[in-house]
Design a protein around this motif. Structure first.
Motif, PDB file in Angstrom:
ATOM      1  N   PHE A   1       7.124  -1.776   0.022  1.00 14.41           N
ATOM      2  CA  PHE A   1       7.005  -0.399   0.507  1.00 14.41           C
ATOM      3  C   PHE A   1       7.773  -0.201   1.813  1.00 14.41           C
ATOM      4  O   PHE A   1       8.501   0.779   1.987  1.00 14.41           O
ATOM      5  CB  PHE A   1       5.530  -0.061   0.706  1.00 14.41           C
ATOM      6  CG  PHE A   1       5.261   1.401   0.860  1.00 14.41           C
ATOM      7  CD1 PHE A   1       5.175   2.223  -0.252  1.00 14.41           C
ATOM      8  CD2 PHE A   1       5.099   1.960   2.116  1.00 14.41           C
ATOM      9  CE1 PHE A   1       4.936   3.583  -0.109  1.00 14.41           C
ATOM     10  CE2 PHE A   1       4.863   3.309   2.273  1.00 14.41           C
ATOM     11  CZ  PHE A   1       4.785   4.122   1.145  1.00 14.41           C
ATOM     12  N   ILE A   2       7.607  -1.137   2.756  1.00 14.83           N
ATOM     13  CA  ILE A   2       8.278  -1.002   4.051  1.00 14.83           C
ATOM     14  C   ILE A   2       9.800  -1.012   3.887  1.00 14.83           C
ATOM     15  O   ILE A   2      10.521  -0.250   4.541  1.00 14.83           O
ATOM     16  CB  ILE A   2       7.840  -2.142   4.998  1.00 14.83           C
ATOM     17  CG1 ILE A   2       6.378  -1.950   5.415  1.00 14.83           C
ATOM     18  CG2 ILE A   2       8.729  -2.188   6.242  1.00 14.83           C
ATOM     19  CD1 ILE A   2       5.823  -3.096   6.251  1.00 14.83           C
TER      20      ILE A   2
ATOM     21  N   ILE B   1      -1.089 -10.176  -3.341  1.00 17.48           N
ATOM     22  CA  ILE B   1      -0.487  -9.062  -4.090  1.00 17.48           C
ATOM     23  C   ILE B   1      -0.299  -7.862  -3.183  1.00 17.48           C
ATOM     24  O   ILE B   1       0.771  -7.218  -3.190  1.00 17.48           O
ATOM     25  CB  ILE B   1      -1.366  -8.698  -5.307  1.00 17.48           C
ATOM     26  CG1 ILE B   1      -1.419  -9.861  -6.302  1.00 17.48           C
ATOM     27  CG2 ILE B   1      -0.832  -7.434  -5.989  1.00 17.48           C
ATOM     28  CD1 ILE B   1      -2.419  -9.675  -7.420  1.00 17.48           C
ATOM     29  N   ALA B   2      -1.314  -7.551  -2.374  1.00 17.43           N
ATOM     30  CA  ALA B   2      -1.207  -6.425  -1.441  1.00 17.43           C
ATOM     31  C   ALA B   2      -0.097  -6.672  -0.429  1.00 17.43           C
ATOM     32  O   ALA B   2       0.608  -5.730  -0.023  1.00 17.43           O
ATOM     33  CB  ALA B   2      -2.542  -6.208  -0.726  1.00 17.43           C
ATOM     34  N   GLY B   3       0.082  -7.922  -0.018  1.00 11.84           N
ATOM     35  CA  GLY B   3       1.161  -8.261   0.915  1.00 11.84           C
ATOM     36  C   GLY B   3       2.526  -8.003   0.311  1.00 11.84           C
ATOM     37  O   GLY B   3       3.429  -7.483   0.990  1.00 11.84           O
TER      38      GLY B   3
ATOM     39  N   TRP C   1      -5.846  -3.116   3.183  1.00 11.12           N
ATOM     40  CA  TRP C   1      -6.183  -3.875   1.983  1.00 11.12           C
ATOM     41  C   TRP C   1      -6.097  -5.378   2.253  1.00 11.12           C
ATOM     42  O   TRP C   1      -6.983  -6.149   1.865  1.00 11.12           O
ATOM     43  CB  TRP C   1      -5.232  -3.520   0.838  1.00 11.12           C
ATOM     44  CG  TRP C   1      -5.586  -2.252   0.120  1.00 11.12           C
ATOM     45  CD1 TRP C   1      -4.914  -1.073   0.159  1.00 11.12           C
ATOM     46  CD2 TRP C   1      -6.708  -2.049  -0.749  1.00 11.12           C
ATOM     47  NE1 TRP C   1      -5.554  -0.128  -0.630  1.00 11.12           N
ATOM     48  CE2 TRP C   1      -6.654  -0.708  -1.195  1.00 11.12           C
ATOM     49  CE3 TRP C   1      -7.755  -2.857  -1.179  1.00 11.12           C
ATOM     50  CZ2 TRP C   1      -7.606  -0.174  -2.049  1.00 11.12           C
ATOM     51  CZ3 TRP C   1      -8.703  -2.325  -2.037  1.00 11.12           C
ATOM     52  CH2 TRP C   1      -8.618  -0.993  -2.466  1.00 11.12           C
ATOM     53  N   ILE C   2      -5.022  -5.802   2.901  1.00 11.30           N
ATOM     54  CA  ILE C   2      -4.839  -7.231   3.179  1.00 11.30           C
ATOM     55  C   ILE C   2      -5.948  -7.753   4.079  1.00 11.30           C
ATOM     56  O   ILE C   2      -6.558  -8.802   3.820  1.00 11.30           O
ATOM     57  CB  ILE C   2      -3.461  -7.479   3.819  1.00 11.30           C
ATOM     58  CG1 ILE C   2      -2.341  -7.022   2.874  1.00 11.30           C
ATOM     59  CG2 ILE C   2      -3.288  -8.946   4.186  1.00 11.30           C
ATOM     60  CD1 ILE C   2      -0.968  -7.016   3.507  1.00 11.30           C
ATOM     61  N   VAL C   3      -6.216  -7.010   5.160  1.00  6.58           N
ATOM     62  CA  VAL C   3      -7.234  -7.441   6.133  1.00  6.58           C
ATOM     63  C   VAL C   3      -8.610  -7.543   5.474  1.00  6.58           C
ATOM     64  O   VAL C   3      -9.359  -8.496   5.712  1.00  6.58           O
ATOM     65  CB  VAL C   3      -7.278  -6.460   7.319  1.00  6.58           C
ATOM     66  CG1 VAL C   3      -8.444  -6.794   8.249  1.00  6.58           C
ATOM     67  CG2 VAL C   3      -5.958  -6.492   8.088  1.00  6.58           C
TER      68      VAL C   3
ATOM     69  N   PHE D   1       5.337   5.252  -6.621  1.00  7.56           N
ATOM     70  CA  PHE D   1       4.691   5.142  -7.929  1.00  7.56           C
ATOM     71  C   PHE D   1       4.435   3.675  -8.278  1.00  7.56           C
ATOM     72  O   PHE D   1       3.324   3.307  -8.693  1.00  7.56           O
ATOM     73  CB  PHE D   1       5.580   5.788  -8.990  1.00  7.56           C
ATOM     74  CG  PHE D   1       5.033   5.682 -10.389  1.00  7.56           C
ATOM     75  CD1 PHE D   1       4.115   6.595 -10.860  1.00  7.56           C
ATOM     76  CD2 PHE D   1       5.451   4.654 -11.230  1.00  7.56           C
ATOM     77  CE1 PHE D   1       3.608   6.491 -12.143  1.00  7.56           C
ATOM     78  CE2 PHE D   1       4.952   4.538 -12.519  1.00  7.56           C
ATOM     79  CZ  PHE D   1       4.032   5.463 -12.978  1.00  7.56           C
ATOM     80  N   ILE D   2       5.456   2.831  -8.104  1.00 12.58           N
ATOM     81  CA  ILE D   2       5.312   1.408  -8.406  1.00 12.58           C
ATOM     82  C   ILE D   2       4.257   0.773  -7.500  1.00 12.58           C
ATOM     83  O   ILE D   2       3.411  -0.019  -7.951  1.00 12.58           O
ATOM     84  CB  ILE D   2       6.662   0.689  -8.243  1.00 12.58           C
ATOM     85  CG1 ILE D   2       7.664   1.197  -9.288  1.00 12.58           C
ATOM     86  CG2 ILE D   2       6.493  -0.825  -8.357  1.00 12.58           C
ATOM     87  CD1 ILE D   2       9.090   0.727  -9.042  1.00 12.58           C
ATOM     88  N   SER D   3       4.269   1.145  -6.220  1.00 14.15           N
ATOM     89  CA  SER D   3       3.293   0.603  -5.270  1.00 14.15           C
ATOM     90  C   SER D   3       1.880   1.020  -5.639  1.00 14.15           C
ATOM     91  O   SER D   3       0.935   0.227  -5.534  1.00 14.15           O
ATOM     92  CB  SER D   3       3.628   1.071  -3.848  1.00 14.15           C
ATOM     93  OG  SER D   3       4.909   0.619  -3.447  1.00 14.15           O
ATOM     94  N   SER D   4       1.720   2.266  -6.078  1.00 15.71           N
ATOM     95  CA  SER D   4       0.392   2.763  -6.465  1.00 15.71           C
ATOM     96  C   SER D   4      -0.156   1.976  -7.642  1.00 15.71           C
ATOM     97  O   SER D   4      -1.347   1.632  -7.687  1.00 15.71           O
ATOM     98  CB  SER D   4       0.469   4.250  -6.832  1.00 15.71           C
ATOM     99  OG  SER D   4       0.842   5.023  -5.717  1.00 15.71           O
TER     100      SER D   4
END
Length: 396
Positions: free
Chosen positions: A383-384, A375-377, A278-280, A211-214
Motif C-alpha cells: 500500500f505504501i 500478511i498485514a505487513g 492490524w500488525i500491532v 481493492f487488492i489491499s482490501s
C-alpha cells in the motif's frame, strides 16, 4: 422521519446484531471445546458465512428487490433462520455442523442488506439519520457479548439458543415494520450485482491497489473473528466475551473520530494507520498472556482503529471514486471481494494455520498470530509503495 419509525428501525438493527453477536465471535470456542473440532473444521464453519455473503446479493437483488416487500422477506428469512438454529443446537458432529451453519448463514446474510435497505428507504437524511439507527447494531453486539461473558456461556450451545429466540422475535417483529415495497425499476442484472460495471475504476492504479489491499487484509481479519476468543481463553483471561466487547465500544469512538481524522490525515494516511494497527494488535495477541494482559487489552481495543480506519474509510473512498454512476456497483464489488472472497480465504487459512501450530492439543498462539501479522505487513508495504491518492478530505 417520525420518531416512531426511527425507534422501529433502531429496534430492528438491535435485534439483527443481537442475533449475530450471540454466536459469531464465540463459535470457534464452542466448536473446539464441545465438538472437538480441528482448526480446518472451525475455519470451514467461518467460511460458510463468507459463502453466504457471496450468495446474498443475488438473493436480495434478483428476488427481494423486485418481487416482495423487504420487511416480509426479512421476517420469513428470520423465522427460517430460527428453525435452522434449533436444528443446529442438536448437532454433535463438526462435519454436520458445517452444513447446518452454512444453511443458516444463507438465511442470515441477506438480512444484513435487507435491514440496511429498509432503513435507507425511510430516512430523510441518510448521513444524519442512518448512523443513529445503525449504531444500535453495535450496541446490541456489546450487550449480548457481556451477557454471554457474565454467565460464562461462550463454549455452550446456549449461544445458538439465544440467537434462535432472538431470530424468532425479529421474524415476527419484521411484519410490523414500516412497509418497504419492491423496487422493480432497480438495476438487478448480474453485472450490476457482481459490480462488474465498477471494473472501469481499475484504470486508476490507486483504486486497484486499494481493492487488492482490501481483499488481502480480510485474511488477517478472519483470524481475528475465528481465533481471538479461544486464544484469549487459553491465555488465562477470564470473562473473555465481556472484555472483547471493548472492541465494539472502541469502534463507536473511532467512528466518531473519522471526520476529524480525514481533515488531518487524508485517506492514504488513514488507511496506513489502520494497517499498522492490524500488525500491532496481532503482535499483542501473540505475545500477551496472564502476566502481560495489557497487551491483550491493547489488541482488543485496537479493533476500532483497525476496522474504522480501513474498512469504513475504504467505503467512503470507494464512494468518492465511483460517483453516482458506479456507486452501487463499486460498493457491491468491494463487499463481495472482502466479506465474501477475502474472509472466506482467510477463514480457511486460519484453520490450516491453527492445526499447523497445534501439538498434542496445545496451540502455539504466538506462532499462529504471527501469520496474520506478516500478511498485514505485506499489505502495508504494498500500500505504501503503490497507493498515491490522498485527495479525499472531510468537508470543513
Amino acid at each position: 422521519m417520525k420518531n416512531l419509525t426511527r425507534y422501529q428501525l433502531m429496534a430492528m438493527m438491535f435485534l439483527l446484531y443481537f442475533i449475530w453477536g450471540s454466536w459469531y465471535g464465540q463459535m470457534s470456542k464452542y466448536m473446539f471445546s464441545e465438538l472437538h473440532a480441528t482448526g480446518v473444521q472451525v475455519g470451514s464453519a467461518y467460511a460458510a458465512f463468507s459463502i453466504a455473503m457471496i450468495i446474498a446479493p443475488f438473493f436480495v437483488g434478483l428476488i427481494a428487490d423486485r418481487y416482495f416487500a423487504a420487511q416480509k422477506v426479512l421476517g420469513i428469512l428470520s423465522l427460517a433462520g430460527a428453525v435452522l438454529l434449533y436444528v443446529l443446537t442438536g448437532v454433535k458432529d463438526a462435519d454436520t455442523f458445517f452444513w447446518v451453519i452454512l444453511a443458516y448463514c444463507i438465511t442470515f446474510a441477506p438480512t444484513m442488506a435487507l435491514t440496511t435497505s429498509i432503513a435507507m428507504s425511510h430516512v430523510k437524511d441518510s448521513e444524519k439519520d442512518f448512523p443513529t439507527i445503525r449504531v444500535m447494531g453495535t450496541v446490541a453486539w456489546i450487550v449480548v457479548s457481556n451477557i454471554i461473558g457474565y454467565y460464562g456461556l461462550g463454549n455452550s450451545v446456549r449461544i445458538f439458543e439465544i440467537s434462535m429466540i432472538t431470530a424468532a422475535i425479529l421474524g415476527v417483529y419484521s411484519f410490523f415494520l414500516p412497509n418497504t415495497p419492491p423496487k422493480p425499476s432497480t438495476n438487478t442484472s448480474f453485472s450490476a450485482i457482481l459490480g462488474l460495471d465498477a471494473f472501469k475504476l481499475f484504470k486508476d492504479r490507486s483504486f486497484a491497489i486499494f481493492f487488492i489491499s482490501s481483499l488481502l487484509i480480510c485474511i488477517p481479519l478472519s483470524f481475528y473473528y475465528a481465533m481471538a476468543n479461544p486464544s484469549l481463553t487459553d491465555s488465562g483471561m477470564t470473562n473473555v466475551e465481556n472484555k472483547m466487547s471493548l472492541g465494539q465500544a472502541s469502534e463507536v469512538v473511532f467512528m466518531l473520530l473519522i471526520p476529524l481524522a480525514f481533515s488531518r490525515l487524508g485517506v492514504k494516511w488513514m488507511l496506513i494507520v489502520g494497517l499498522i494497527a492490524w500488525i500491532v494488535r496481532f503482535v499483542g495477541f501473540g505475545y500477551g498472556d496472564a502476566s502481560s494482559e495489557w497487551l491483550l487489552y491493547m489488541a482488543i481495543v485496537l479493533h476500532g482503529v483497525c476496522y474504522d480506519f480501513f474498512f469504513v474509510t475504504g467505503q467512503i473512498y470507494t464512494d468518492s471514486k465511483a460517483g453516482d454512476k458506479y456507486r452501487s456497483s463499486a460498493q457491491g464489488l468491494i463487499a463481495i471481494a472482502t466479506y465474501g472472497i477475502g474472509m472466506g480465504i482467510g477463514s480457511w487459512i486460519a484453520g490450516i494455520v491453527a492445526d499447523m501450530y497445534t501439538v498434542e492439543g496445545i496451540k502455539n498462539w504466538t506462532s499462529i498470530w504471527m501469520v496474520p501479522a506478516g500478511i498485514a505487513g505485506v499489505v502495508l508495504v504494498l500500500f505504501i509503495l503503490f497507493f498515491q491518492d490522498n485527495k479525499v478530505k472531510a468537508e470543513a
